[in-house]
Structure formats: structure tokens, C-alpha cells
Enzyme design. Sequence first.
Site, short mmCIF file in Angstrom:
data_model
loop_
_atom_site.label_atom_id
_atom_site.label_comp_id
_atom_site.label_asym_id
_atom_site.label_seq_id
_atom_site.Cartn_x
_atom_site.Cartn_y
_atom_site.Cartn_z
N GLY A 173 0.78 -1.18 -0.14
CA GLY A 173 -0.32 -0.17 -0.37
C GLY A 173 0.72 0.63 -0.30
O GLY A 173 2.22 1.37 -0.76
N ARG A 174 -0.15 2.55 0.84
CA ARG A 174 1.23 3.84 -0.04
C ARG A 174 2.34 3.51 1.37
O ARG A 174 3.56 3.69 0.24
CB ARG A 174 -0.12 4.53 1.19
CG ARG A 174 -1.07 5.07 0.53
CD ARG A 174 -1.16 6.18 1.46
NE ARG A 174 -2.62 6.68 1.31
CZ ARG A 174 -3.33 6.07 1.81
NH1 ARG A 174 -3.46 5.43 2.35
NH2 ARG A 174 -5.19 6.63 1.54
N ILE A 175 2.42 2.57 2.20
CA ILE A 175 3.88 2.86 3.50
C ILE A 175 4.52 1.92 2.54
O ILE A 175 5.84 2.07 2.41
CB ILE A 175 3.47 2.51 4.49
CG1 ILE A 175 2.63 3.32 5.20
CG2 ILE A 175 4.52 2.29 5.23
CD1 ILE A 175 1.96 3.28 6.89
N ARG A 190 2.30 -3.58 12.75
CA ARG A 190 1.29 -3.87 13.73
C ARG A 190 2.14 -6.03 14.44
O ARG A 190 2.34 -6.37 13.43
CB ARG A 190 0.00 -4.36 13.22
CG ARG A 190 -1.72 -3.45 13.77
CD ARG A 190 -0.99 -2.34 14.74
NE ARG A 190 -1.93 -1.24 15.04
CZ ARG A 190 -1.95 0.22 14.71
NH1 ARG A 190 -0.34 -0.05 13.77
NH2 ARG A 190 -2.52 0.92 14.35
N GLU A 192 0.85 -5.32 23.03
CA GLU A 192 1.58 -3.57 23.11
C GLU A 192 1.11 -3.63 24.93
O GLU A 192 -0.60 -3.51 24.35
CB GLU A 192 0.97 -2.77 22.22
CG GLU A 192 2.59 -3.03 20.63
CD GLU A 192 2.39 -1.72 20.13
OE1 GLU A 192 2.20 -0.98 20.44
OE2 GLU A 192 2.59 -3.12 18.77
N HIS A 246 6.76 1.60 19.45
CA HIS A 246 6.30 1.90 18.08
C HIS A 246 5.98 3.69 18.55
O HIS A 246 4.68 4.53 18.26
CB HIS A 246 4.77 1.37 18.94
CG HIS A 246 3.35 1.54 17.81
ND1 HIS A 246 2.38 1.41 17.74
CD2 HIS A 246 3.35 2.32 16.91
CE1 HIS A 246 1.42 1.19 16.74
NE2 HIS A 246 1.70 2.39 16.40
C1 8YV Z 1 -0.39 6.15 15.53
C2 8YV Z 1 -0.28 4.21 14.29
O1 8YV Z 1 0.02 6.33 16.01
O2 8YV Z 1 -1.73 5.03 12.95
C3 8YV Z 1 -1.44 3.92 12.98
O3 8YV Z 1 -1.98 3.00 12.26
O4 8YV Z 1 -0.31 2.40 13.51
C4 8YV Z 1 0.41 4.71 14.82
O5 8YV Z 1 2.08 4.94 14.24
C5 8YV Z 1 -1.02 4.55 16.02
O6 8YV Z 1 -2.00 4.11 15.85
C6 8YV Z 1 -2.05 6.84 16.55
O7 8YV Z 1 -3.30 6.22 17.37
#
Ligand code: 8YV
Length: 328
Positions: A159-161, A243, A272, A290
Amino acid sequence: MPAKKPLVIVTRKLPDAIETRMRELFDTRLNHDDAPMSQADLIEAVKAADVLVPTVTDRIDSKVIVRAGANLKLIANFGTGVDNIDVKTALDKGITVTNTPGVLTEDTADMTMALILAVPRRLVEGVKELEADRFTGWSPSWMLGHRVQGKRLGIVGMGRIGQAVARRAKAFGLQIHYHNRKPVHANIERELEATYWESLDQMLARMDIVSVNCPHTPATYHLLSARRLKLMKPTAYIVNTARGEVIDENTLARMLEAGQLSGAGLDVFEHEPAVNPKLKKLKNVVLLPHMGSATIEGRMDMGEKVIINIKTFADGHKPPDRVIPAML
Ligand code: 8YV
């Protein structure tokens, strides 16, 4: 007479400028001391709120959602991943869910690249050697890691990332491979010189570094299962900024300990904030709390997205970042 402002309950402390703007626009209840809310606190919040703004640390499960008051119409997540929210139950109850896509892409990709470099090059081990005063002078055989350039990077989730990671990795001379539900557009594949693997199993068996960049959904829970982790080469590294639940963390820890994998860079964990104690004892891992998206700019952008989603919704329009079931 101006319309009544919606009651917006924000579960965690957000950047000051975002909180100020929210208070100007909405009837906003903030969490000044940033203490995570318990499930009971969350139930109280959804009973009262018109809009809830949770984060990854809030478990908005069906038990919370079914207790929501009739006026809760929007859950505007401060974050891109929505695995903290039972979206289906929310939608069934007529509650819209939004997230903050796009604004964390580059920061998360930077952190992924940092781990892709840090693990094979033993960055953190080196820092620890120096801090422990064990640096007594250069030696040709000391602290040797592995070259990144020329290695095969397998991206799980393009995806984007994933694509932003691929762009960076290509500049570092890595060969880009990826597994995704569907191949990306041919132009993107060409630009990245990326090879699509329909079979995750086959890709994993051939990669030097694997980067997890897919969301956590029921379909990706333990996608990197014990069986799949065992397909990887013992010389391979694994990096996860998505995740923790996507990898069977216990098996990963055991395999790293046994030398069946060479190392791991993990920014996320299955339970976590708990981190598998086995992982903490290992030398060949870089563990981060995280912080993939933890930039001031990113948090501001996330906050602005949340505000736009709430404001659009409160004005009677469809908010731009609605989470739809097909995304899950
Ligand atoms: C955020 C993340 O900091 O956006 C996401 O999905 O995993 C994180 O980088 C976090 O979710 C904030 O709620």
C-alpha cells in the site's frame, strides 16, 4: 441560532494547537494528563459523546460500542490502523468510522528504512559497545554486519507505506520484491523495478530482508505464522513497523534465539505495551516503542485530519476518510 456544537471526547493528549482548534470548533472534552482510559472509562465516554476520538491504545470493541448512547454517530480515530475498533459493530449501529491515512506514510517508511539499515549493520549493538566502554580501538574483524546493497527486500503489503519503503530501499540498492492482494499499477512496478509474488510462501523463502507493511485485519492476523517463518532463510532479517499481530511473535522470538533467523527490527508488538521477554534478551534485534509515526509534523497532520473529518461530518457531509468494510 447557531447549531449546537457536537460533544467530542478525545481519549489521549493531542498536540496543543490541535486541542485548541478542537475547542474552538466543538464542545471538546480533553484528556489533559494523557492517562490511558480503562474499558469502563471508554464506556462512559461513548455513552455521553457525539464523537469519540480514540487512538491505538483504546480498545473500542463490541462491548464498548453496544453501550454507546444514541447520539454517538462518529468515531474519528487518531491513527491510520483501525484494528483497535470493531468497525463492523460500529457500522451496524449506524456509527461512522474515520481514520487518518496518508499523513503517516513517509515517517513510517523512514523508520522502516532505519530498521532495514540498523539490523544488518548492528547499529544498536555498536552503540551499546561504545556506551559500555568496550571500544578499545578499531579492528578489521570487529562488529561486522552484512551489506544491504544488492540484497532482496520482500515487502508484505504494498500500500502507501509499502511503496514508500520500496522507493527508499531502491535508492539504497536493494532489489524490490512484494506480496500484496493484487499487483500494484504497472507504472509503479516499473518505477520501483519491483517483482510481484502472488505466493507469499515462495517470496519469503527467497528474501534476505522481509518488511511487514500491511494492516492488521482478521485476514492478516499471524500472516507470518510459524509455518511461514520457517520458510525464511536462516540468514534473513525481518522488520515490522505495521502491527505486531501480523507475526507470530513467540515463534519469531524462538527462531531468533535459535539462530534460525538472523535478526529483527520491530517497532510493534503483539501484546503492546508488553514485549516478549525473550526478544529483549537478544542481541540481534532492534526494538522500538511503536514510534514509526512519532514526529511532531505527523501528529499535527493527524490532528488536522481528525478535525476535518469531524467538521465535515458535523456539517452534514460525508467525511473524507471514512473506513469502509472493503478496506478491512
Ligand atoms: C499511530 C499507527 O501512532 O496510525 C497508525 O496506524 O500505528 C501509529 O503510528 C497510532 O495509531 C495512533 O493512534
